[in-house]
Design a protein around this motif. Structure first.
Motif, PDB file in Angstrom:
ATOM      1  N   LYS A   1       0.835  -1.204   0.000  1.00 50.24           N
ATOM      2  CA  LYS A   1       0.000   0.000   0.000  1.00 50.24           C
ATOM      3  C   LYS A   1       0.871   1.255   0.000  1.00 50.24           C
ATOM      4  O   LYS A   1       0.615   2.193  -0.737  1.00 50.24           O
ATOM      5  CB  LYS A   1      -0.915   0.010   1.223  1.00 50.24           C
TER       6      LYS A   1
ATOM      7  N   GLY B   1      -5.277  -8.341  -3.384  1.00 45.11           N
ATOM      8  CA  GLY B   1      -5.367  -7.072  -2.661  1.00 45.11           C
ATOM      9  C   GLY B   1      -4.069  -6.587  -2.043  1.00 45.11           C
ATOM     10  O   GLY B   1      -4.089  -5.790  -1.113  1.00 45.11           O
ATOM     11  N   PHE B   2      -2.924  -7.016  -2.580  1.00 44.72           N
ATOM     12  CA  PHE B   2      -1.647  -6.634  -1.969  1.00 44.72           C
ATOM     13  C   PHE B   2      -1.375  -5.136  -2.049  1.00 44.72           C
ATOM     14  O   PHE B   2      -0.609  -4.610  -1.271  1.00 44.72           O
ATOM     15  CB  PHE B   2      -0.496  -7.415  -2.612  1.00 44.72           C
ATOM     16  N   ASN B   3      -2.026  -4.447  -3.004  1.00 45.70           N
ATOM     17  CA  ASN B   3      -1.790  -3.008  -3.114  1.00 45.70           C
ATOM     18  C   ASN B   3      -2.575  -2.195  -2.094  1.00 45.70           C
ATOM     19  O   ASN B   3      -2.425  -0.982  -2.016  1.00 45.70           O
ATOM     20  CB  ASN B   3      -2.132  -2.514  -4.523  1.00 45.70           C
ATOM     21  N   SER B   4      -3.479  -2.849  -1.339  1.00 44.75           N
ATOM     22  CA  SER B   4      -4.191  -2.091  -0.309  1.00 44.75           C
ATOM     23  C   SER B   4      -3.855  -2.591   1.094  1.00 44.75           C
ATOM     24  O   SER B   4      -4.517  -2.232   2.047  1.00 44.75           O
ATOM     25  CB  SER B   4      -5.704  -2.136  -0.552  1.00 44.75           C
ATOM     26  N   MET B   5      -2.824  -3.422   1.211  1.00 39.92           N
ATOM     27  CA  MET B   5      -2.378  -3.837   2.544  1.00 39.92           C
ATOM     28  C   MET B   5      -1.019  -3.215   2.828  1.00 39.92           C
ATOM     29  O   MET B   5      -0.227  -3.025   1.927  1.00 39.92           O
ATOM     30  CB  MET B   5      -2.252  -5.369   2.594  1.00 39.92           C
TER      31      MET B   5
ATOM     32  N   ASN C   1       5.300   4.267  -7.671  1.00 34.92           N
ATOM     33  CA  ASN C   1       3.981   4.198  -8.301  1.00 34.92           C
ATOM     34  C   ASN C   1       4.005   3.328  -9.553  1.00 34.92           C
ATOM     35  O   ASN C   1       3.028   2.660  -9.863  1.00 34.92           O
ATOM     36  CB  ASN C   1       3.480   5.604  -8.637  1.00 34.92           C
TER      37      ASN C   1
ATOM     38  N   GLN D   1       3.518  -0.292  -8.572  1.00 39.33           N
ATOM     39  CA  GLN D   1       2.096  -0.594  -8.315  1.00 39.33           C
ATOM     40  C   GLN D   1       1.360  -0.816  -9.632  1.00 39.33           C
ATOM     41  O   GLN D   1       0.562  -1.735  -9.773  1.00 39.33           O
ATOM     42  CB  GLN D   1       1.437   0.559  -7.541  1.00 39.33           C
TER      43      GLN D   1
ATOM     44  N   PRO E   1      -9.540  -7.765   1.536  1.00 40.50           N
ATOM     45  CA  PRO E   1      -9.913  -8.852   0.621  1.00 40.50           C
ATOM     46  C   PRO E   1      -9.972 -10.237   1.266  1.00 40.50           C
ATOM     47  O   PRO E   1     -10.818 -11.039   0.888  1.00 40.50           O
ATOM     48  CB  PRO E   1      -8.853  -8.795  -0.475  1.00 40.50           C
TER      49      PRO E   1
ATOM     50  N   ALA F   1     -10.970  -7.258  -4.607  1.00 39.44           N
ATOM     51  CA  ALA F   1     -10.022  -6.526  -3.768  1.00 39.44           C
ATOM     52  C   ALA F   1     -10.448  -5.067  -3.916  1.00 39.44           C
ATOM     53  O   ALA F   1      -9.993  -4.362  -4.798  1.00 39.44           O
ATOM     54  CB  ALA F   1      -8.603  -6.745  -4.258  1.00 39.44           C
TER      55      ALA F   1
ATOM     56  N   SER G   1      -7.885  -2.212  -4.125  1.00 41.47           N
ATOM     57  CA  SER G   1      -6.741  -2.353  -5.030  1.00 41.47           C
ATOM     58  C   SER G   1      -7.156  -2.325  -6.476  1.00 41.47           C
ATOM     59  O   SER G   1      -6.315  -2.263  -7.358  1.00 41.47           O
ATOM     60  CB  SER G   1      -6.007  -3.669  -4.813  1.00 41.47           C
TER      61      SER G   1
ATOM     62  N   ALA H   1      -1.012   3.131  -7.776  1.00 42.50           N
ATOM     63  CA  ALA H   1      -0.548   3.881  -8.940  1.00 42.50           C
ATOM     64  C   ALA H   1      -1.431   5.091  -9.236  1.00 42.50           C
ATOM     65  O   ALA H   1      -1.941   5.236 -10.332  1.00 42.50           O
ATOM     66  CB  ALA H   1      -0.421   2.963 -10.159  1.00 42.50           C
TER      67      ALA H   1
END
Lengths: 438, 291
Positions: free
Chosen positions: A201, A259-263, A410, A413, B128, B148, B151, B241
């Protein structure tokens, strides 16, 4: 008549208000005429309850007790707000005498602003101490051959942590090459186990822990140093694009959980500590969290290694990306007796004895010390052994400009969401070139 | 009521301290920051005058426009989500029975929570693996709807608009309740005797009587939405991003992570200008509607 009274009253209030303001100024402006005691200000961020912070605070109070002639004015600022506070006093040119500062960009900025002075005198007076540091320790504190600080810690940013019992129960061995890693990911994925926990995140994690080492394996360190300086190499070069493609391949094989981009990285460390993922690629900072949150049995199952080797890569696979940690900076305005006292304090806090105690409080140091394993947690001594066997390579955000690093973060991501590696490489190239004025 | 010159002077004099404070802490910094927008400045060392370069760069940068677009999603969600919902709730809950007071308090409750707490609560709802939302979906057998939520760049912004609406509905509800209670009962009674239906009374009496309050609510909504920052900062940090980047988080990132204070100041100034334009626009629109 009554109205007049009101006016007088209002006037009185206003006047006292302003008088109050100027009164304050007067008080701080006056130099106190105390006897012989030397006043020295120190800013640090060791406010936490972890072992290392406690050790550092102990060292400071021991210093005060041993030096009654020096009156320390200590400001302990929580880590989250520390950089911002330091930047604020830097903008106002009111640095404390001695303070914690970071190598690389921050040191360069402070030096460029004429805010700090070198500590070469102190290092030369204690040659044995200076020689005790690991090779390259001073690099990011050195500008124009002058050393501005000595590092108090060492942080490998890319360690492959694995859970031996999960790997064993699926017949997977610790991956030594990229193909073995991909094979392990497929096997684990088929068994419905999250192969690698990732919490990206805050966006710097994948850059610092995965890309920095992975790209070095592909491109070699020399290429990266040139590309970061924009001298003779560009981020659009095919080797860097290949590194991005490999990272994307890992994601496309389903290596990371949904969901790794929001943890965030704490959640990721918890996943790994609780056995919900077979592996995790994280820095040395995870050790505190793992030690605090995993059961002793779980910790025994944890192993550490470096990122797998890439066939035909130009970099040395027996390396990890890493940075030396904070050091104590010395304000340019500190002179005479106060400077002597400041030198004493710096030596007390980052000298050989302090380095040893730091290491024993589960924090790696960039200094040759034998580790007494009975004093630290088993996972820490494994990391200690690992880093003693390998070389360090640069971390991306330690070498790039802050604008360049922001675009890399960024960009990764975006890459992990299926973005085009070539387009992302071009963006990184543009940002780095522009921020260097090229 | 006529006010004498001496009185006026006195009033002015009495206001002086607060006007001064306001000027020093609000007005001056706004212009100051506009001035820094003309500089190439890292926060330390010399600032170099570079004219309109920062402003031009911001206006030609695609992430600036993406952030503005995201901000407009928040503005739309607030103006068309918070205001009508709050108004509807206010109309339904104006009686003040025990049950209605309970609902009012529940709707107002998120307002007293800190936005960091709200951000963390909703992060866990959207989580998620162990999140509430995905848990409910698999419980009712809608496995394929699981996502998710934060994300996925195509929905992340809308997912964040929901807690924003939820968070700020309370104060508007209170404003509308206060406005409703100030409508004289005689008007409604007279209209009822004349045979006006409930709907007719709503549109001909209630709404016109509280129109000014609605206008204030919309202005607050717009300015609040353009300042939105904290929930995003806690929930996504503007990612993945830049998918949920807002003007304020874009400004924050450029100022305090990339250390381009000059550029950050230019972006802040643009935020002020955009807010003023939007508020002026909405005022003109609503004045027409009113007549």
């Amino acid at each position: 008549m009554r109205r007049n009274w009101m006016i007088v009253l209002t006037l009185l209030i206003v006047v006292t208000m302003f008088a109050g303001c100027s009164g304050d100024k007067g008080a701080t402006g006056i130099k106190s005429a105390e006897g012989d005691s030397i006043k020295l200000s120190l800013w640090h961020n060791f406010t936490g309850d972890d072992l290392r912070a406690r050790t550092m605070r102990e060292i400071i109070s021991e210093f005060e007790a041993a030096n009654p002639g020096i009156k320390l004015n200590v400001q302990a600022i929580p880590p989250d707000g520390y950089r911002a506070r330091l930047k604020t006093v830097a903008a106002a040119n009111e640095m404390p005498d001695v303070f914690i500062m970071w190598p690389g960009a921050m040191t360069k900025e402070f030096q460029g602003g004429g805010l700090i002075q070198p500590v070469d005198e102190l290092l030369q007076a204690n040659a044995a101490w200076k020689d005790g540091f690991l090779p390259g320790s001073f690099d990011n504190f050195t500008i124009d051959n002058k050393v501005y600080s000595a590092p108090m810690s060492l942080t490998p940013t890319s360690i492959l942590y694995y859970n031996q019992s999960i790997l064993d129960s699926h017949g997977v061995k610790v991956p030594q090459t990229w193909d073995e890693l991909l094979q392990a990911v497929r096997t684990l994925k088929a068994a419905k186990v999250t192969p690698i926990a990732l919490g990206n995140k805050a966006a710097w994690l994948a850059q610092s822990s995965i890309l920095s080492s992975l790209a070095d394996r592909v491109t070699g360190t020399e290429w990266f140093i040139k590309a970061a300086a924009q001298e003779g190499a560009k981020f659009t070069d095919p080797e860097f694009v290949r590194a991005l493609e490999l990272l994307q391949q890992l994601q496309q094989e389903g290596a990371f959980q949904e969901g790794f981009n929001s943890m965030d990285n704490t959640q990721m460390e918890m996943m790994f500590a609780h056995g919900q993922a077979a592996m995790m690629i994280d820095g040395g900072w995870a050790l505190t969290n793992l030690t605090a949150n995993a059961t002793p049995d779980a910790i025994k199952q944890m192993g550490v290694t470096v990122l797998p080797a890439i066939a035909d890569g130009k970099g040395d696979p027996n390396t990890t990306s890493g940075v030396v940690g904070v050091g104590l900076g010395l304000s340019a305005k500190t002179e005479g007796k106060v400077k002597e006292a400041a030198h004493k304090l710096i030596f007390a806090m980052s000298g050989p004895e302090a380095q040893k105690r730091t290491l024993e409080s589960n924090q790696l140091v960039s200094y040759k010390v034998e580790l007494d394993k009975s004093k630290v947690s088993p996972i820490f001594s494994k990391v200690y052994e690992l880093v003693n066997d390998i070389q360090f390579t640069p971390v991306y955000d330690g070498m790039l400009t802050s604008a360049g690093a922001d675009v890399v973060n960024n960009g990764i991501q975006e890459l992990l969401m299926g973005g085009d590696p070539k387009a992302i490489a071009a963006k990184i190239q543009e940002a780095q070139a522009k921020s260097l004025g090229k | 009521m006529r006010i004498g010159t001496a009185r006026k002077l006195f009033v002015g004099f009495g206001l002086l301290p607060s006007v001064l404070l306001y000027a020093v802490f609000v007005v001056v910094p706004v212009f100051w920051s506009a001035y820094y927008g003309f500089m190439d400045w890292k926060g330390i060392g010399e600032a170099r005058f570079i004219g309109f370069d920062n402003y031009v760069e911001a206006l030609t940068h695609d992430i600036f426009w993406q952030s503005l677009g995201n901000n407009l999603i928040v503005v739309a969600a607030s103006v068309f989500g918070q205001v009508p919902l709050a108004l509807l709730l206010a109309l339904l809950l104006s009686q003040g029975t025990w049950f209605q007071r309970f609902v009012r308090a529940s709707v107002f409750m998120p307002m007293v929570l800190s936005s960091v707490v709200i951000g963390i609560i909703w992060s866990y709802i959207y989580q998620p693996q162990i999140g509430l939302l995905n848990g409910i979906l698999s419980f009712v057998g809608l496995e394929e709807w699981k996502r998710a939520w934060l994300s996925d760049p195509s929905i992340a912004m809308w997912m964040i608009a929901i807690p924003i609406i939820w968070n700020f509905i309370g104060p508007y509800l209170i404003m509308f309740l206060a406005a409703l209670s100030s409508i004289p009962q005689e008007l409604n009674d007279a209209a009822a005797i004349d045979g006006a239906t409930r709907t007719r009374r709503l549109f001909s009496i209630t709404l016109p009587m509280i129109w000014d309050t609605i206008k204030v609510a919309i202005v607050l909504c717009i300015s609040g939405s353009l300042k939105a920052f904290d929930l995003i900062y806690v929930m996504t940090k503007g990612g993945p991003a830049h998918a949920t980047e807002l003007l304020a988080s874009y400004m924050y990132n450029n100022t305090f992570n990339v250390y381009r204070y000059g550029y950050g100041s230019a972006v802040s100034t643009l935020i002020v200008i955009i807010s003023l334009l939007l508020i002026a626009g909405s005022q003109i629109l609503m004045r027409r509607n009113n007549q």
